[in-house]
Design a protein around this motif. Structure first.
Motif, PDB file in Angstrom:
ATOM      1  N   ARG A  24      72.015   9.005  73.294  1.00 26.30           N
ATOM      2  CA  ARG A  24      70.788   9.103  74.068  1.00 26.30           C
ATOM      3  C   ARG A  24      70.001   7.809  73.923  1.00 26.30           C
ATOM      4  O   ARG A  24      69.914   7.229  72.839  1.00 26.30           O
ATOM      5  CB  ARG A  24      69.927  10.264  73.568  1.00 26.30           C
ATOM      6  CG  ARG A  24      70.602  11.620  73.650  1.00 26.30           C
ATOM      7  CD  ARG A  24      70.769  12.071  75.084  1.00 26.30           C
ATOM      8  NE  ARG A  24      71.369  13.408  75.153  1.00 26.30           N
ATOM      9  CZ  ARG A  24      71.749  13.998  76.271  1.00 26.30           C
ATOM     10  NH1 ARG A  24      71.618  13.363  77.410  1.00 26.30           N
ATOM     11  NH2 ARG A  24      72.281  15.204  76.246  1.00 26.30           N
ATOM     12  N   SER A  62      66.903   5.632  73.328  1.00 24.90           N
ATOM     13  CA  SER A  62      65.636   5.781  72.624  1.00 24.90           C
ATOM     14  C   SER A  62      64.508   5.613  73.633  1.00 24.90           C
ATOM     15  O   SER A  62      64.707   5.058  74.726  1.00 24.90           O
ATOM     16  CB  SER A  62      65.521   4.713  71.536  1.00 24.90           C
ATOM     17  OG  SER A  62      65.441   3.428  72.120  1.00 24.90           O
ATOM     18  N   PRO A  63      63.298   6.071  73.306  1.00 23.28           N
ATOM     19  CA  PRO A  63      62.167   5.880  74.230  1.00 23.28           C
ATOM     20  C   PRO A  63      61.981   4.421  74.606  1.00 23.28           C
ATOM     21  O   PRO A  63      61.644   4.107  75.756  1.00 23.28           O
ATOM     22  CB  PRO A  63      60.973   6.417  73.424  1.00 23.28           C
ATOM     23  CG  PRO A  63      61.572   7.443  72.518  1.00 23.28           C
ATOM     24  CD  PRO A  63      62.920   6.896  72.133  1.00 23.28           C
ATOM     25  N   GLU A  64      62.202   3.519  73.655  1.00 23.85           N
ATOM     26  CA  GLU A  64      62.043   2.096  73.941  1.00 23.85           C
ATOM     27  C   GLU A  64      63.079   1.624  74.958  1.00 23.85           C
ATOM     28  O   GLU A  64      62.764   0.866  75.894  1.00 23.85           O
ATOM     29  CB  GLU A  64      62.177   1.275  72.652  1.00 23.85           C
ATOM     30  CG  GLU A  64      61.062   1.488  71.643  1.00 23.85           C
ATOM     31  CD  GLU A  64      61.197   2.809  70.896  1.00 23.85           C
ATOM     32  OE1 GLU A  64      62.292   3.418  70.945  1.00 23.85           O
ATOM     33  OE2 GLU A  64      60.201   3.236  70.271  1.00 23.85           O
ATOM     34  N   ARG A  65      64.331   2.055  74.778  1.00 24.38           N
ATOM     35  CA  ARG A  65      65.376   1.646  75.712  1.00 24.38           C
ATOM     36  C   ARG A  65      65.196   2.313  77.079  1.00 24.38           C
ATOM     37  O   ARG A  65      65.527   1.721  78.110  1.00 24.38           O
ATOM     38  CB  ARG A  65      66.757   1.983  75.143  1.00 24.38           C
ATOM     39  CG  ARG A  65      67.133   1.094  73.963  1.00 24.38           C
ATOM     40  CD  ARG A  65      68.452   1.510  73.349  1.00 24.38           C
ATOM     41  NE  ARG A  65      69.583   1.222  74.217  1.00 24.38           N
ATOM     42  CZ  ARG A  65      70.177   0.032  74.316  1.00 24.38           C
ATOM     43  NH1 ARG A  65      69.718  -0.995  73.623  1.00 24.38           N
ATOM     44  NH2 ARG A  65      71.217  -0.131  75.116  1.00 24.38           N
ATOM     45  N   GLN A  66      64.670   3.523  77.083  1.00 27.22           N
ATOM     46  CA  GLN A  66      64.379   4.160  78.361  1.00 27.22           C
ATOM     47  C   GLN A  66      63.365   3.343  79.159  1.00 27.22           C
ATOM     48  O   GLN A  66      63.536   3.133  80.360  1.00 27.22           O
ATOM     49  CB  GLN A  66      63.846   5.574  78.129  1.00 27.22           C
ATOM     50  CG  GLN A  66      64.914   6.570  77.691  1.00 27.22           C
ATOM     51  CD  GLN A  66      64.369   7.973  77.590  1.00 27.22           C
ATOM     52  OE1 GLN A  66      63.407   8.319  78.256  1.00 27.22           O
ATOM     53  NE2 GLN A  66      64.974   8.780  76.735  1.00 27.22           N
TER      54      GLN A  66
END
Length: 319
Positions: free
Chosen positions: A44, A46-50
């Motif tokens: 999944r 991460s929020p940063e990569r999203q």
């Protein structure tokens, strides 16, 4: 012969991110087989990569919607028998009338019988009505109780495939990867339009649907089954062809069989995905997990015309 076109396609950048970042990676200590993924880590974002990839996902969403020309061709066939012991399903070779027509009786194939798969010798009933047999292996059990089947092929056309090839030729593999994920979503939305039509048809008759059966994915049904489905559904009306290796062209195309009947008392699963060797890595399963309101079916047309994803291996994973 019915063709469904002008299918509204709606999906979000978040849905693309869900697919692109949702496959499992294999265990480092296991061989490269289906079992190797059984306890792998879910990749999944991460929020940063999203946040980092969201603009790219949105860019590829817009591009996919611009490239896609979704269409579905299908026919309905009365089911004569489904025999799990032999894995054989026998259909009446004359397609039924369009479910939206007033006529409910079987009608002769439009344009003659040349588009039908080859018949088994002597395979006809007392009045000479031709029959045809399909070998579905153990998946024949899912059609016990069916009155008829939908044989369908779906595509989003060749343009997205061309864009994918262009990105890959330029070495822009990240854009190719996200565009591929968007294409998977677009093809699933097109397939879902036909499944909704089938579900509405079944509900109007007080019947229900079988699991969706795909050649190469349904247990016991080889990918070579796509050739028969392509002919049964009239996929040539959409410009879909098949290679000697049973791969559909354009690549972003798929085929499936859906039964309509009385399945009360049958313990059929809602999806056959859990029994698939590719369950843990399949992009189609990620599509199923994306909870979005499906678009309404498009406009259906009459008369002749005027999965797969190159990285997912059509016919081996679910639409």
């Amino acid at each position: 012969m019915p063709v469904l076109r002008h299918i509204p396609l709606t999906f979000t950048a978040e849905a693309i991110l869900r697919i692109a970042g949702g496959a499992r990676t294999p265990r480092s200590d296991a061989p490269a087989s289906g079992d190797a993924f059984s306890s792998g880590e879910t990749r999944r974002f991460s929020p940063e990569r999203q946040e980092k990839f969201r603009p790219l996902a949105e860019e590829m969403r817009v591009l996919a919607l611009a490239c896609a020309a979704p269409a579905v061709a299908w026919e309905r066939y009365a089911l004569e028998s489904a025999i799990p012991e032999t894995g054989t399903v026998t259909l009446c070779a004359r397609p039924l009338a369009d479910p939206r027509d007033d006529e409910g009786d079987a009608v002769p194939p439009k344009g003659g019988g040349s588009s039908m798969p080859e018949q088994a010798e002597g395979d006809a009933d007392g009045d000479g009505t031709p029959r045809l047999s399909l070998f579905l292996g153990e998946s024949a059990t899912y059609l016990e109780g069916a009155a008829y089947v939908f044989a369908a092929v779906t595509t989003i056309g060749p343009e997205l495939e061309r864009r994918l090839a262009a990105f890959e030729a330029e070495g822009d593999l990240l854009r190719a990867y996200f565009l591929d994920a968007a294409g998977v979503l677009a093809l699933e939305r097109a397939s879902a339009a036909l499944r909704r039509l089938a579900r509405d048809c079944a509900a109007g008759e007080g019947r229900s649907l079988s699991p969706t059966l795909l050649p190469g994915s349904a247990p016991g049904w080889s990918v070579e089954g796509q050739e028969a489905l392509l002919r049964l559904a009239g996929g040539d009306r959409l410009g879909i062809t098949i290679t000697e290796g049973a791969m559909l062209r354009p690549l972003m195309s798929g085929s499936f069989l859906l039964g309509v009947g009385d399945f009360e008392g049958k313990k059929h699963p809602a999806t056959l995905c859990t029994g698939c060797a590719r369950y843990e890595t399949c992009l189609w399963r990620q599509v199923e997990d994306v909870a979005e309101e499906p678009a309404a079916p498009g406009r259906a047309e009459e008369g002749p015309l005027g999965t797969e994803s190159p990285r997912k291996g059509k016919g081996k994973e679910k639409p």
